[in-house]
Scaffold this active site. Structure first.
Site, PDB file in Angstrom:
ATOM      1  CB  SER A 167      -0.972  -0.116   1.094  1.00 28.62           C
ATOM      2  OG  SER A 167      -2.028   0.974   1.096  1.00 28.62           O
ATOM      3  CG  ASP A 261      -7.026  -2.865  -3.617  1.00 29.73           C
ATOM      4  OD1 ASP A 261      -7.480  -1.781  -3.159  1.00 29.73           O
ATOM      5  OD2 ASP A 261      -5.767  -2.906  -3.402  1.00 29.73           O
ATOM      6  CG  HIS A 291      -5.689  -2.399   0.184  1.00 25.10           C
ATOM      7  ND1 HIS A 291      -4.966  -1.940  -1.017  1.00 25.10           N
ATOM      8  CD2 HIS A 291      -5.148  -1.840   1.220  1.00 25.10           C
ATOM      9  CE1 HIS A 291      -4.158  -1.152  -0.507  1.00 25.10           C
ATOM     10  NE2 HIS A 291      -4.184  -0.996   0.858  1.00 25.10           N
TER      11      HIS A 291
END
Length: 320
Positions: A167, A261, A291
């Protein structure tokens, strides 16, 4: 990354069952606390870390673990074996530049160490909004500088070093290599990029996988951008938005893309952009993954497979 949702009651859920179980168990944990949106940030950080405790524990045992400071940046070395020197994965945790730290990602980093046979050098960078851009990037580059200067004294091989992150950590991983290249320094040997955030541009996946059925919501991501940046003009900075960058000369990349995601399209675009600039890319898409899905490894065969695939790729890179 705040309050994960409970599963949808009917049988057309497109999330892998183990990952859905992970989300449900986290939702149960968050239910014991007031809504996060009503709390000060310090309290949000405390609660999110507590809820994630069960996912950061267990897993592979390490031969050694060392916590240290390097120019004010907290680092952690995880060694899966006593062999010296070991190749190294510099790992930068996710959390929207705002949440999480070494403890929330300890299990994930130990999984990489054990599966790939590498030491992990974890970077506990300063969080936003207290520390705005480029502080986290500066500290990531400082960790790489420390590895190159002092790593050998700690049994680490700086000549066999990769960088990885998830991320916001994947964003910092790419930006750190751009920063090194721009300073005339040699990038590391590889990039391990998990569901990274490389642009703030909306896309089809941004709409399709928004909402409480999935892990990361669009409004939440915009809040993270607001925390990280000092002003909107920084959105044009390639070190903030790596999709805007000239990516030539960066190291080979493993790009892990969860299907479910909001960032999926941005990750596909990053893989394509790296290839256009001559970078070797191994791209893997994981159907039914959300995610943060790698943290679900205790209950998800899909997360287990994804970790094995990335570790095998990393072992191959390090063996060259």
């Amino acid at each position: 990354m705040t309050t994960p949702p409970a599963g949808r009651p009917h049988d057309r859920d497109d999330v892998e069952p183990g990952i859905r179980r992970f989300m449900q168990r986290m939702a149960e944990g968050y239910a014991a606390f007031p809504p996060l949106a009503s709390l000060p940030l310090d309290e949000v950080r405390r609660i999110t870390a507590r809820v994630r405790e069960q996912w950061g524990s267990g897993g592979p045992a390490m031969a050694a673990r060392e916590d240290l400071q390097a120019d004010g940046v907290r680092l952690r070395i995880l060694r899966p074996a006593d062999t010296v020197p070991l190749p190294v994965l510099v790992y930068v945790h996710g959390g929207g530049w705002t949440l999480f730290g070494l403890e929330t990602h300890d299990r994930l980093m130990r999984e990489y160490a054990a599966r790939a046979g590498v030491a992990v050098l974890a970077v506990d960078y300063s969080l936003s909004p207290e520390a705005k851009y480029p502080r986290a990037l500066d500290e990531t580059v400082a960790a790489i500088d420390w590895l190159r200067t002092h790593g050998a004294a700690h049994g680490l091989d700086p000549e066999r070093a990769a960088i990885g992150g998830d991320s916001a950590g994947a964003n910092l991983a790419v930006a750190s290599q751009l920063r090194l290249r721009g300073a005339g320094q040699r990038p590391l040997s590889a990039m391990l990029l998990n569901y990274g955030v490389y642009s703030d541009a909306a896309s089809a996946s941004w709409t399709r996988y928004d909402g409480p059925r999935y892990m990361l919501e669009a409004a939440e991501m915009q809040g993270f951008w607001h925390n990280y940046l000092d002003h909107d003009a920084q959105r044009r900075d390639p070190l903030v938005m790596p999709l805007l960058a000239d990516l030539h000369g960066l190291p080979p990349a493993f790009v892990a893309i969860p299907e479910c995601d909001i960032l999926a399209d941005g990750n596909r675009a990053m893989a394509a952009a790296l290839r256009r600039h001559g970078v070797q890319v191994e791209m893997r898409e994981y159907r039914g993954a959300t995610h943060s899905f790698l943290e679900a490894v205790p209950v998800s065969p899909l997360a287990d497979r994804a970790l094995d695939e990335a570790a095998a790729w990393l072992r191959g890179i390090m063996a060259r």
